[in-house]
Design an enzyme around this catalytic site. Structure first.
Site, PDB file in Angstrom:
ATOM      1  NE  ARG A   1      94.881  58.440  31.479  1.00 32.21           N
ATOM      2  CZ  ARG A   1      95.998  59.041  31.847  1.00 32.21           C
ATOM      3  NH1 ARG A   1      96.080  59.687  32.981  1.00 32.21           N
ATOM      4  NH2 ARG A   1      97.058  58.996  31.069  1.00 32.21           N
TER       5      ARG A   1
ATOM      6  CG  ASN B   1      95.339  55.380  33.086  1.00 33.06           C
ATOM      7  OD1 ASN B   1      94.315  55.199  32.442  1.00 33.06           O
ATOM      8  ND2 ASN B   1      96.464  55.771  32.524  1.00 33.06           N
TER       9      ASN B   1
END
Length: 100
Positions: free
Chosen positions: A27, A45
């Site tokens: 990320r 996520n």
């Protein structure tokens, strides 16, 4: 009179990445890469261990970011990348979102 340079088409790619993509900095590397490219959107996520992201910007740059998703950061092991093209919304900035 010279023709003006055509404005690149603005697109939105909604991307789902699977493999070893959580717990490896995926990320944050996505935020860094997308921001460097000048894209807007978000990344998060998912509970099923995938990463979901949205990229908005000029088509060639979004395409470059989608290609990056196939490799991700060094510790990632990407198995698949699924891309859905959606209507451009004009998002501002690039952020990490919490899983819903």
């Amino acid at each position: 009179m010279p023709n003006p340079t055509p404005t690149p088409k603005l697109i939105r790619a909604h991307v789902f990445i699977s493999g070893r993509v959580q717990g490896v900095g995926y990320r944050y590397a996505t935020v860094e890469t997308a921001s460097q490219l000048g894209l807007t959107g978000w990344v998060r996520n998912l509970p099923d261990n995938r990463v979901e992201a949205v990229f908005e910007g000029a088509q060639p740059i979004v395409d470059e970011m989608v290609r990056w998703c196939h490799a991700g950061p060094p510790a990632a092991m990407v198995k698949s990348v699924v891309v859905e093209y959606e209507v451009w919304e004009g998002l501002r900035g690039f952020e990490v979102r919490r899983c819903e």
